[in-house]
Design a protein around this motif. Structure first.
Motif, mmCIF file in Angstrom:
data_model
loop_
_atom_site.group_PDB
_atom_site.id
_atom_site.type_symbol
_atom_site.label_atom_id
_atom_site.label_comp_id
_atom_site.label_asym_id
_atom_site.label_seq_id
_atom_site.Cartn_x
_atom_site.Cartn_y
_atom_site.Cartn_z
ATOM 1 N N ASP A 133 0.744 -1.285 0.160
ATOM 2 C CA ASP A 133 0.063 0.170 -0.018
ATOM 3 C C ASP A 133 0.768 1.112 -0.012
ATOM 4 O O ASP A 133 0.391 2.235 -0.656
ATOM 5 C CB ASP A 133 -0.866 -0.032 1.204
ATOM 6 C CG ASP A 133 -1.846 -1.248 1.165
ATOM 7 O OD1 ASP A 133 -2.332 -1.642 0.236
ATOM 8 O OD2 ASP A 133 -2.344 -1.428 2.345
ATOM 9 N N PHE A 134 1.818 1.323 0.773
ATOM 10 C CA PHE A 134 2.922 2.427 0.846
ATOM 11 C C PHE A 134 4.009 2.393 -0.003
ATOM 12 O O PHE A 134 4.957 3.265 0.436
ATOM 13 C CB PHE A 134 2.935 2.679 2.434
ATOM 14 C CG PHE A 134 1.947 3.024 3.250
ATOM 15 C CD1 PHE A 134 1.292 4.186 3.118
ATOM 16 C CD2 PHE A 134 1.477 1.939 3.848
ATOM 17 C CE1 PHE A 134 0.254 4.623 3.643
ATOM 18 C CE2 PHE A 134 0.097 2.444 4.876
ATOM 19 C CZ PHE A 134 -0.177 3.436 4.727
ATOM 20 N N TYR A 136 6.856 3.271 -2.211
ATOM 21 C CA TYR A 136 7.026 4.543 -2.758
ATOM 22 C C TYR A 136 6.117 5.571 -2.365
ATOM 23 O O TYR A 136 6.079 6.928 -3.018
ATOM 24 C CB TYR A 136 7.017 4.493 -4.458
ATOM 25 C CG TYR A 136 8.139 3.347 -5.156
ATOM 26 C CD1 TYR A 136 9.395 3.656 -4.892
ATOM 27 C CD2 TYR A 136 7.620 2.247 -5.698
ATOM 28 C CE1 TYR A 136 10.274 2.952 -5.288
ATOM 29 C CE2 TYR A 136 8.625 1.464 -6.122
ATOM 30 C CZ TYR A 136 9.963 1.532 -5.992
ATOM 31 O OH TYR A 136 10.944 0.805 -6.444
ATOM 32 N N LYS A 137 5.447 5.424 -1.303
ATOM 33 C CA LYS A 137 4.789 6.626 -0.758
ATOM 34 C C LYS A 137 5.224 6.503 0.717
ATOM 35 O O LYS A 137 4.112 6.758 1.429
ATOM 36 C CB LYS A 137 3.106 6.292 -0.978
ATOM 37 C CG LYS A 137 2.766 6.179 -2.667
ATOM 38 C CD LYS A 137 1.164 6.099 -2.550
ATOM 39 C CE LYS A 137 0.861 4.648 -2.354
ATOM 40 N NZ LYS A 137 -0.640 4.595 -2.644
ATOM 41 N N GLY A 138 6.192 6.072 1.118
ATOM 42 C CA GLY A 138 6.443 6.063 2.511
ATOM 43 C C GLY A 138 7.468 4.963 2.593
ATOM 44 O O GLY A 138 8.257 5.066 3.558
ATOM 45 N N GLU A 140 10.501 3.056 1.085
ATOM 46 C CA GLU A 140 11.453 3.389 0.238
ATOM 47 C C GLU A 140 12.415 2.330 0.127
ATOM 48 O O GLU A 140 12.790 1.531 1.090
ATOM 49 C CB GLU A 140 12.337 4.777 0.597
ATOM 50 C CG GLU A 140 11.216 5.866 0.479
ATOM 51 C CD GLU A 140 10.584 6.408 -0.942
ATOM 52 O OE1 GLU A 140 11.435 5.965 -1.791
ATOM 53 O OE2 GLU A 140 9.594 6.927 -0.952
ATOM 54 N N GLY A 220 -3.379 7.222 4.009
ATOM 55 C CA GLY A 220 -2.786 7.876 3.120
ATOM 56 C C GLY A 220 -1.320 8.428 3.177
ATOM 57 O O GLY A 220 -0.476 8.316 2.001
ATOM 58 N N CYS A 221 -0.672 8.077 4.162
ATOM 59 C CA CYS A 221 0.789 8.267 4.577
ATOM 60 C C CYS A 221 0.902 7.422 5.807
ATOM 61 O O CYS A 221 0.199 7.102 6.456
ATOM 62 C CB CYS A 221 1.198 9.510 4.568
ATOM 63 S SG CYS A 221 0.516 10.352 6.026
ATOM 64 N N ASP A 241 7.328 7.983 9.879
ATOM 65 C CA ASP A 241 6.789 8.586 8.491
ATOM 66 C C ASP A 241 7.258 7.867 7.356
ATOM 67 O O ASP A 241 6.642 7.911 6.394
ATOM 68 C CB ASP A 241 7.202 10.105 8.504
ATOM 69 C CG ASP A 241 6.896 11.020 9.408
ATOM 70 O OD1 ASP A 241 5.797 11.053 9.880
ATOM 71 O OD2 ASP A 241 7.855 11.641 10.072
#
Length: 334
Positions: A133-134, A136-138, A140, A220-221, A241
């Motif tokens: 779900d995350f 490349y949106k948190g 890495e 969302g993050c 984060d």
């Protein structure tokens, strides 16, 4: 690309490929450099541009991105063609040359030097809810710009060189930094381990050995991560984060496996001349294997020189394999 038949084409724009392009130009055969990535530099630029490289000649230490830029500058002095963002799909013999079919173009070449690093590389996955779900949106896999992590709550997973390098790189700028590793042994340089352990002892990082990630949470993050002790199964939550997953990469030769080359364990087998079983096709760098092989940038440079010199002789049998010292070459006296 035109239908012109080049003498030598370099597949791979990492350190070994760039040095091969320089060497080919030095031998009077400026060679196209084809790479599937959108920029030269290979893994040095794609994964750890801010990491210090300390085991190449000349430099006491140098950032990976600076080493890449110097190699690019060295290679470009002979003005080779640059073909980026193009994966070579097929390599086929046609009359007296090879045809390279890329993502959206074709090249023709009498000889080939494959310097594709470890081939296509896919990150090893964190097996936990929230990972996909995350991504490349948190979640890495590398630190390309340390400033992007400033003031962030960072959790790093892994126990190798990359994980510990990122810890040392970010510990002074992140708001908080937690290192999670499933055991208390490390696959990193001893000096790096000592620096990390000193940072943990000083309270600069939160070191969690024998721990693993159970779940990544957020709306969302990323907001927090649940980790657990793999000896007791006891879990607790860490505010977070960004998760940097450093579990390694699964190498894959990709289309190269279908080119008729002798391959073993995701490596192309080469002889002492860096030649493959296909005449006119040579290899160098992490993608090749032979008895005594060392996966180092330094040895990649030497392999590139051997591969190119033999490719030059293949293209022009009257050309010497050993070119002599560069200081005596005409190209540097013009």
């Amino acid at each position: 690309m035109s239908d012109e038949i080049r003498d030598i084409t370099i597949i791979g724009g990492g350190p070994t490929g760039l040095f091969a392009a320089f060497y080919a130009g030095m031998r009077g055969h400026p060679s196209p450099i084809v790479d599937s990535l959108p920029e030269h530099g290979g893994q040095l630029m794609a994964l750890y541009p801010e990491k210090n490289i300390i085991d190449v000649g000349v430099y006491h230490k140098i950032l990976a991105k600076d080493l890449s830029r110097n190699l690019i500058k060295q290679a470009m002095q002979f003005e080779p063609e640059v073909v980026l963002d193009q994966q070579v799909k097929t390599l086929e013999r046609q009359d007296d040359h090879f045809v390279l079919t890329c993502s959206s173009t074709e090249l023709r070449s009498r000889a080939i030097v494959i310097a594709g690093g470890k081939g296509a590389f896919e990150p090893m996955k964190l097996n936990c809810p929230g990972y996909e779900d995350f991504m490349y949106k948190g979640v890495e896999f590398a630190v390309r710009d340390p400033e992007a992590f400033r003031g962030k709550r960072v959790l790093i997973v892994g126990g190798g060189d990359s994980a510990l390098d990122f810890v040392l790189m970010l510990k002074d700028s992140a708001e908080s930094l937690t290192l999670v590793h499933r055991r208390d042994g490390w696959r990193a340089h001893g000096a790096t381990v000592e620096q990390m352990e000193a940072a943990a002892a000083a309270g600069e990082i939160d070191l969690r050995t024998f721990h693993e990630v159970r779940e990544i949470h957020g709306n969302g993050c990323i907001e927090r991560v649940t980790i657990f002790d793999n000896r007791t199964d006891e879990g607790h939550t860490v505010d977070c984060d960004i998760v940097i997953s450093c579990l390694g990469f699964k190498p894959d030769l990709g289309p190269i496996k279908n080119w008729g080359l002798d391959v073993a364990k995701n490596r192309i087998l080469v002889d002492r001349q860096m030649g493959t079983n296909v005449p006119g096709v040579y290899g160098a760098g992490d993608i090749v294997d032979y008895e005594g092989k060392l996966d180092l940038i330094a040895t990649g440079f030497a392999e590139a020189a051997v591969a190119v010199n033999n490719a030059v002789h293949f293209v022009d049998p009257s050309a010497r394999v050993n070119p002599g010292h560069s200081t005596n070459m005409k190209v540097f006296k013009e």
